[in-house]
Design a protein around this motif. Structure first.
Motif, PDB file in Angstrom:
ATOM      1  N   VAL A  10       0.859  -1.185   0.000  1.00 22.31           N
ATOM      2  CA  VAL A  10       0.000   0.000   0.000  1.00 22.31           C
ATOM      3  C   VAL A  10       0.893   1.232   0.000  1.00 22.31           C
ATOM      4  O   VAL A  10       1.859   1.321   0.770  1.00 22.31           O
ATOM      5  N   VAL A  11       0.575   2.175  -0.868  1.00 26.51           N
ATOM      6  CA  VAL A  11       1.294   3.446  -0.937  1.00 26.51           C
ATOM      7  C   VAL A  11       0.362   4.563  -0.480  1.00 26.51           C
ATOM      8  O   VAL A  11      -0.706   4.759  -1.045  1.00 26.51           O
ATOM      9  N   ASP A  12       0.752   5.271   0.566  1.00 29.75           N
ATOM     10  CA  ASP A  12       0.083   6.478   1.052  1.00 29.75           C
ATOM     11  C   ASP A  12      -1.386   6.272   1.464  1.00 29.75           C
ATOM     12  O   ASP A  12      -2.297   6.795   0.822  1.00 29.75           O
ATOM     13  N   PRO A  13      -1.619   5.560   2.561  1.00 30.86           N
ATOM     14  CA  PRO A  13      -2.998   5.425   3.066  1.00 30.86           C
ATOM     15  C   PRO A  13      -3.423   6.704   3.795  1.00 30.86           C
ATOM     16  O   PRO A  13      -3.191   6.865   4.987  1.00 30.86           O
ATOM     17  N   GLY A  14      -4.066   7.607   3.079  1.00 30.71           N
ATOM     18  CA  GLY A  14      -4.345   8.936   3.611  1.00 30.71           C
ATOM     19  C   GLY A  14      -5.655   9.096   4.338  1.00 30.71           C
ATOM     20  O   GLY A  14      -6.062  10.239   4.614  1.00 30.71           O
ATOM     21  N   GLY A  15      -6.335   8.013   4.650  1.00 27.33           N
ATOM     22  CA  GLY A  15      -7.603   8.101   5.356  1.00 27.33           C
ATOM     23  C   GLY A  15      -8.000   6.749   5.912  1.00 27.33           C
ATOM     24  O   GLY A  15      -7.172   5.832   6.005  1.00 27.33           O
ATOM     25  N   ASP A  16      -9.265   6.623   6.297  1.00 34.31           N
ATOM     26  CA  ASP A  16      -9.797   5.382   6.852  1.00 34.31           C
ATOM     27  C   ASP A  16      -9.448   4.212   5.932  1.00 34.31           C
ATOM     28  O   ASP A  16      -9.831   4.195   4.758  1.00 34.31           O
ATOM     29  N   PRO A  17      -8.726   3.208   6.437  1.00 31.26           N
ATOM     30  CA  PRO A  17      -8.283   2.122   5.568  1.00 31.26           C
ATOM     31  C   PRO A  17      -9.323   1.029   5.334  1.00 31.26           C
ATOM     32  O   PRO A  17      -8.997   0.002   4.723  1.00 31.26           O
ATOM     33  N   ALA A  18     -10.558   1.220   5.779  1.00 32.32           N
ATOM     34  CA  ALA A  18     -11.567   0.169   5.625  1.00 32.32           C
ATOM     35  C   ALA A  18     -11.690  -0.331   4.177  1.00 32.32           C
ATOM     36  O   ALA A  18     -11.745  -1.545   3.947  1.00 32.32           O
ATOM     37  N   ALA A  40      -3.868   2.712  11.724  1.00 34.33           N
ATOM     38  CA  ALA A  40      -4.956   1.733  11.687  1.00 34.33           C
ATOM     39  C   ALA A  40      -4.639   0.590  10.730  1.00 34.33           C
ATOM     40  O   ALA A  40      -4.906  -0.579  11.037  1.00 34.33           O
ATOM     41  N   LEU A  41      -4.068   0.906   9.575  1.00 32.76           N
ATOM     42  CA  LEU A  41      -3.755  -0.138   8.596  1.00 32.76           C
ATOM     43  C   LEU A  41      -2.622  -1.035   9.102  1.00 32.76           C
ATOM     44  O   LEU A  41      -2.683  -2.261   8.957  1.00 32.76           O
ATOM     45  N   SER A  42      -1.617  -0.440   9.724  1.00 35.69           N
ATOM     46  CA  SER A  42      -0.517  -1.226  10.266  1.00 35.69           C
ATOM     47  C   SER A  42      -0.990  -2.150  11.377  1.00 35.69           C
ATOM     48  O   SER A  42      -0.609  -3.329  11.428  1.00 35.69           O
ATOM     49  N   GLU A  43      -1.831  -1.622  12.260  1.00 34.22           N
ATOM     50  CA  GLU A  43      -2.328  -2.449  13.363  1.00 34.22           C
ATOM     51  C   GLU A  43      -3.235  -3.563  12.875  1.00 34.22           C
ATOM     52  O   GLU A  43      -3.230  -4.667  13.424  1.00 34.22           O
ATOM     53  N   ALA A  44      -4.016  -3.306  11.834  1.00 38.79           N
ATOM     54  CA  ALA A  44      -4.949  -4.314  11.330  1.00 38.79           C
ATOM     55  C   ALA A  44      -4.251  -5.437  10.574  1.00 38.79           C
ATOM     56  O   ALA A  44      -4.760  -6.569  10.514  1.00 38.79           O
ATOM     57  N   THR A  45      -3.090  -5.149   9.995  1.00 34.79           N
ATOM     58  CA  THR A  45      -2.437  -6.125   9.122  1.00 34.79           C
ATOM     59  C   THR A  45      -1.071  -6.598   9.623  1.00 34.79           C
ATOM     60  O   THR A  45      -0.566  -7.616   9.140  1.00 34.79           O
TER      61      THR A  45
END
Length: 206
Positions: free
Chosen positions: A26-34, A65-70
C-alpha cells in the motif's frame, strides 16, 4: 502487478494497492483504511509493507490503523521526521482531524524488492525534504506522491519545500525513466513520463 486506486481522506488523496502473487503493498494510506482492508480480504492478499512517499498528514492518516490491522510495517524517509512537530504532519489544523501517532522505519534510496517484485526507491525532495518515489519497472509505474501531477507540480511553499530541488528531482529521476512509464500521483489523474516531459508547463527550458 495489479494496481488499484483508492481516493481517501478529506483531500481525496490517491492511495494505491499493488498486488503481486498474493502479496500487496500500500502506498500512502491517507484516510480510513476500511476500503483497503476489504480489498485485501476479497483478493486474498497479504499486506507486506506500507510505503509513504512523504509524511504530510493527507498521505499518512491511515498508517496506524492499517498497520495495526495487518501487521505491516511502515517505511518512509527520516528527513520528513520534523513534520511530526507541525500541522503538516500531525493534521489538526483548519478543521482537519489529527493523525493517530505511528512509527516508521527509515527507507533510503536504492534497489529493493516489495511484494516479490523489484523496486527502485528514488530520493526526490522538493515538495518535502524526505519525499520518495517508488519505481516498479515490471509494472511500468512510478508512485511519485506530490512531486509531479498531470500538467502540474507539487507545492513548494510549505516549510521544507524547495522549487529548484523539486525540478532537479523530476528532471534527474522522473524524466530519465522510459517515456511510457505511468506516473501515479498523490492527487488527480495518472499521467506518463513522456506526456509530462513534453507538456508540463513547469519544465519548459529547465
Amino acid at each position: 502487478m495489479d494496481i488499484t486506486t483508492f481516493p481517501l481522506g478529506p483531500l481525496q488523496t490517491n492511495c494505491y494497492v499493488l498486488a503481486n502473487d498474493g502479496q500487496a503493498v500500500v502506498v500512502d494510506p491517507g484516510g480510513d483504511p476500511a476500503p483497503l482492508l476489504r480489498h485485501l480480504e476479497a483478493g486474498g492478499l497479504t499486506l507486506s509493507v506500507i510505503l509513504n512517499t512523504h509524511l504530510h498528514f493527507d498521505h499518512t492518516a491511515g498508517n496506524k490503523a492499517l498497520s495495526e490491522a495487518t501487521g505491516a510495517h511502515i517505511l518512509a524517509n527520516d528527513a520528513d521526521g520534523y513534520l511530526m512537530d507541525t500541522w503538516l504532519g500531525r493534521g489538526g489544523d483548519m478543521g482537519l482531524p489529527l493523525v493517530p501517532p505511528y512509527t516508521w522505519t527509515n527507507l533510503e534510496p536504492g534497489e529493493t524488492v516489495f511484494a516479490g517484485t523489484g523496486c527502485t526507491v528514488f530520493h526526490t525532495p522538493g515538495h518535502s525534504p524526505g519525499s520518495l518515489t517508488f519505481y516498479f519497472p515490471d509494472a511500468g509505474a512510478a508512485f511519485v506522491g506530490d512531486l509531479i501531477f498531470y500538467r502540474s507540480i507539487g507545492r513548494t511553499d510549505f516549510p521544507g519545500g524547495d522549487l529548484d530541488a523539486l525540478k532537479r528531482s523530476v528532471t534527474e529521476h522522473i524524466f530519465t525513466l522510459p517515456p511510457e512509464t505511468r506516473l501515479l500521483s498523490g492527487h488527480g489523474p495518472e499521467t506518463s513520463v513522456g506526456d509530462e516531459k513534453n507538456h508540463n508547463p513547469f519544465f519548459g527550458g529547465f
